[in-house]
Design a protein around this motif. Sequence first.
Motif, PDB file in Angstrom:
ATOM      1  N   ARG A  78      10.188  13.738   2.741  1.00  0.00           N
ATOM      2  CA  ARG A  78      10.207  12.778   1.638  1.00  0.00           C
ATOM      3  C   ARG A  78       9.182  11.653   1.841  1.00  0.00           C
ATOM      4  O   ARG A  78       8.480  11.255   0.899  1.00  0.00           O
ATOM      5  CB  ARG A  78      11.612  12.192   1.495  1.00  0.00           C
ATOM      6  CG  ARG A  78      11.773  11.094   0.425  1.00  0.00           C
ATOM      7  CD  ARG A  78      11.578  11.663  -0.967  1.00  0.00           C
ATOM      8  NE  ARG A  78      11.767  10.661  -1.999  1.00  0.00           N
ATOM      9  CZ  ARG A  78      12.928  10.420  -2.610  1.00  0.00           C
ATOM     10  NH1 ARG A  78      14.012  11.103  -2.270  1.00  0.00           N
ATOM     11  NH2 ARG A  78      13.014   9.521  -3.554  1.00  0.00           N
ATOM     12  N   THR A  79       9.067  11.130   3.065  1.00  0.00           N
ATOM     13  CA  THR A  79       8.133  10.027   3.305  1.00  0.00           C
ATOM     14  C   THR A  79       6.700  10.465   3.049  1.00  0.00           C
ATOM     15  O   THR A  79       5.918   9.758   2.401  1.00  0.00           O
ATOM     16  CB  THR A  79       8.282   9.501   4.742  1.00  0.00           C
ATOM     17  OG1 THR A  79       9.622   9.040   4.941  1.00  0.00           O
ATOM     18  CG2 THR A  79       7.313   8.366   5.009  1.00  0.00           C
ATOM     19  N   THR A  80       6.323  11.639   3.548  1.00  0.00           N
ATOM     20  CA  THR A  80       4.974  12.159   3.322  1.00  0.00           C
ATOM     21  C   THR A  80       4.737  12.394   1.835  1.00  0.00           C
ATOM     22  O   THR A  80       3.651  12.113   1.312  1.00  0.00           O
ATOM     23  CB  THR A  80       4.764  13.466   4.103  1.00  0.00           C
ATOM     24  OG1 THR A  80       4.974  13.200   5.490  1.00  0.00           O
ATOM     25  CG2 THR A  80       3.367  14.025   3.905  1.00  0.00           C
ATOM     26  N   TYR A  81       5.745  12.884   1.160  1.00  0.00           N
ATOM     27  CA  TYR A  81       5.661  13.108  -0.289  1.00  0.00           C
ATOM     28  C   TYR A  81       5.372  11.804  -1.024  1.00  0.00           C
ATOM     29  O   TYR A  81       4.512  11.748  -1.913  1.00  0.00           O
ATOM     30  CB  TYR A  81       6.979  13.730  -0.756  1.00  0.00           C
ATOM     31  CG  TYR A  81       7.084  14.035  -2.228  1.00  0.00           C
ATOM     32  CD1 TYR A  81       6.395  15.102  -2.798  1.00  0.00           C
ATOM     33  CD2 TYR A  81       7.911  13.274  -3.048  1.00  0.00           C
ATOM     34  CE1 TYR A  81       6.519  15.397  -4.147  1.00  0.00           C
ATOM     35  CE2 TYR A  81       8.041  13.557  -4.393  1.00  0.00           C
ATOM     36  CZ  TYR A  81       7.345  14.617  -4.938  1.00  0.00           C
ATOM     37  OH  TYR A  81       7.469  14.904  -6.282  1.00  0.00           O
ATOM     38  N   GLU A  82       6.076  10.743  -0.634  1.00  0.00           N
ATOM     39  CA  GLU A  82       5.864   9.446  -1.276  1.00  0.00           C
ATOM     40  C   GLU A  82       4.484   8.880  -0.930  1.00  0.00           C
ATOM     41  O   GLU A  82       3.766   8.386  -1.806  1.00  0.00           O
ATOM     42  CB  GLU A  82       6.955   8.467  -0.841  1.00  0.00           C
ATOM     43  CG  GLU A  82       8.375   8.870  -1.213  1.00  0.00           C
ATOM     44  CD  GLU A  82       8.662   8.796  -2.704  1.00  0.00           C
ATOM     45  OE1 GLU A  82       7.817   8.266  -3.457  1.00  0.00           O
ATOM     46  OE2 GLU A  82       9.735   9.282  -3.114  1.00  0.00           O
ATOM     47  N   HIS A  83       4.098   8.949   0.350  1.00  0.00           N
ATOM     48  CA  HIS A  83       2.802   8.408   0.769  1.00  0.00           C
ATOM     49  C   HIS A  83       1.634   9.141   0.129  1.00  0.00           C
ATOM     50  O   HIS A  83       0.540   8.593   0.014  1.00  0.00           O
ATOM     51  CB  HIS A  83       2.665   8.494   2.293  1.00  0.00           C
ATOM     52  CG  HIS A  83       3.417   7.437   3.025  1.00  0.00           C
ATOM     53  ND1 HIS A  83       3.472   7.367   4.394  1.00  0.00           N
ATOM     54  CD2 HIS A  83       4.156   6.387   2.571  1.00  0.00           C
ATOM     55  CE1 HIS A  83       4.204   6.328   4.753  1.00  0.00           C
ATOM     56  NE2 HIS A  83       4.629   5.728   3.668  1.00  0.00           N
ATOM     57  N   SER A  84       1.860  10.378  -0.272  1.00  0.00           N
ATOM     58  CA  SER A  84       0.795  11.195  -0.867  1.00  0.00           C
ATOM     59  C   SER A  84       0.829  11.181  -2.387  1.00  0.00           C
ATOM     60  O   SER A  84       0.236  12.054  -3.034  1.00  0.00           O
ATOM     61  CB  SER A  84       0.909  12.639  -0.352  1.00  0.00           C
ATOM     62  OG  SER A  84       0.843  12.673   1.061  1.00  0.00           O
ATOM     63  N   SER A  85       1.531  10.190  -2.950  1.00  0.00           N
ATOM     64  CA  SER A  85       1.632  10.032  -4.415  1.00  0.00           C
ATOM     65  C   SER A  85       2.103  11.305  -5.088  1.00  0.00           C
ATOM     66  O   SER A  85       1.636  11.664  -6.166  1.00  0.00           O
ATOM     67  CB  SER A  85       0.275   9.584  -4.985  1.00  0.00           C
ATOM     68  OG  SER A  85      -0.118   8.356  -4.403  1.00  0.00           O
ATOM     69  N   HIS A  86       3.044  11.996  -4.415  1.00  0.00           N
ATOM     70  CA  HIS A  86       3.695  13.203  -4.954  1.00  0.00           C
ATOM     71  C   HIS A  86       2.711  14.330  -5.219  1.00  0.00           C
ATOM     72  O   HIS A  86       3.018  15.276  -5.927  1.00  0.00           O
ATOM     73  CB  HIS A  86       4.492  12.892  -6.229  1.00  0.00           C
ATOM     74  CG  HIS A  86       5.221  11.594  -6.178  1.00  0.00           C
ATOM     75  ND1 HIS A  86       5.153  10.659  -7.181  1.00  0.00           N
ATOM     76  CD2 HIS A  86       6.013  11.050  -5.206  1.00  0.00           C
ATOM     77  CE1 HIS A  86       5.881   9.602  -6.855  1.00  0.00           C
ATOM     78  NE2 HIS A  86       6.396   9.810  -5.658  1.00  0.00           N
ATOM     79  N   TRP A  87       1.495  14.207  -4.662  1.00  0.00           N
ATOM     80  CA  TRP A  87       0.430  15.191  -4.887  1.00  0.00           C
ATOM     81  C   TRP A  87       0.212  15.461  -6.379  1.00  0.00           C
ATOM     82  O   TRP A  87      -0.106  16.568  -6.792  1.00  0.00           O
ATOM     83  CB  TRP A  87       0.692  16.494  -4.138  1.00  0.00           C
ATOM     84  CG  TRP A  87       0.421  16.359  -2.671  1.00  0.00           C
ATOM     85  CD1 TRP A  87      -0.794  16.273  -2.072  1.00  0.00           C
ATOM     86  CD2 TRP A  87       1.388  16.260  -1.620  1.00  0.00           C
ATOM     87  NE1 TRP A  87      -0.639  16.143  -0.707  1.00  0.00           N
ATOM     88  CE2 TRP A  87       0.678  16.130  -0.405  1.00  0.00           C
ATOM     89  CE3 TRP A  87       2.788  16.289  -1.599  1.00  0.00           C
ATOM     90  CZ2 TRP A  87       1.324  16.010   0.823  1.00  0.00           C
ATOM     91  CZ3 TRP A  87       3.418  16.170  -0.380  1.00  0.00           C
ATOM     92  CH2 TRP A  87       2.684  16.033   0.815  1.00  0.00           C
ATOM     93  N   GLY A  88       0.409  14.401  -7.159  1.00  0.00           N
ATOM     94  CA  GLY A  88       0.158  14.506  -8.599  1.00  0.00           C
ATOM     95  C   GLY A  88       1.019  15.555  -9.276  1.00  0.00           C
ATOM     96  O   GLY A  88       0.639  16.105 -10.314  1.00  0.00           O
TER      97      GLY A  88
END
Length: 201
Positions: A78-88
């Motif tokens: 979840r943290t990586t997902y948030e930091h990566s702007s949900h990969w658009g």
Amino acid sequence: MSKVFSAHAVSVNGYISGRTPDGAEEFGRGLGDAPMLFDWYFDGDTPSRLFDGFNLDEPSARFFDAIAARVGAAVAGRTTYEHSSHWGGGSPHPTAPLFVVSDRPVPEISERQTLVTTGVGDAIAAAREVAGDKDVALMGGGLVTEALRMGLVDELILHQVPILLSGGHSFFQELPEHVQLRLLEVIPASGVTHLHYEVVR
């Protein structure tokens, strides 16, 4: 049989993000004017065959594309997902579907992404089913650490950037016991050294 691996850019002392002068944490960036941990994606003259906009030096391009071609599905915390702007609303990989692990709702999740609320093991199992004979790529230090605890990781790839960061977010979290690695290959390149390890069981 497909493999489960993680590949990430890290500083020599294992950080995936540093702190900015105001004390905030910035994913992939060092302190002040320190270089980005991802600069090597764009500093070369060899375009990636798989990732639009990536221009690496030739050794990096050859290694990076060979690894990326293995991926049939990706799993992110979840943290990586948030930091990566949900990969658009897409995936960190151009063709591989994304599974997001979270124990709470993810209102931003798109129809092209799959939320898994029952843990890392179930997410990896679902990703392996979708990946078929291709491999599963893991993203996120907490997720990778949990998968290592569960004995689910086959390989680790560290794109090591030659900098020691003074603080930030470490890629690996604390493990309950040692994990032995076997070095498979070392690829020196401009601004980065690619370290490819097998997890010994």
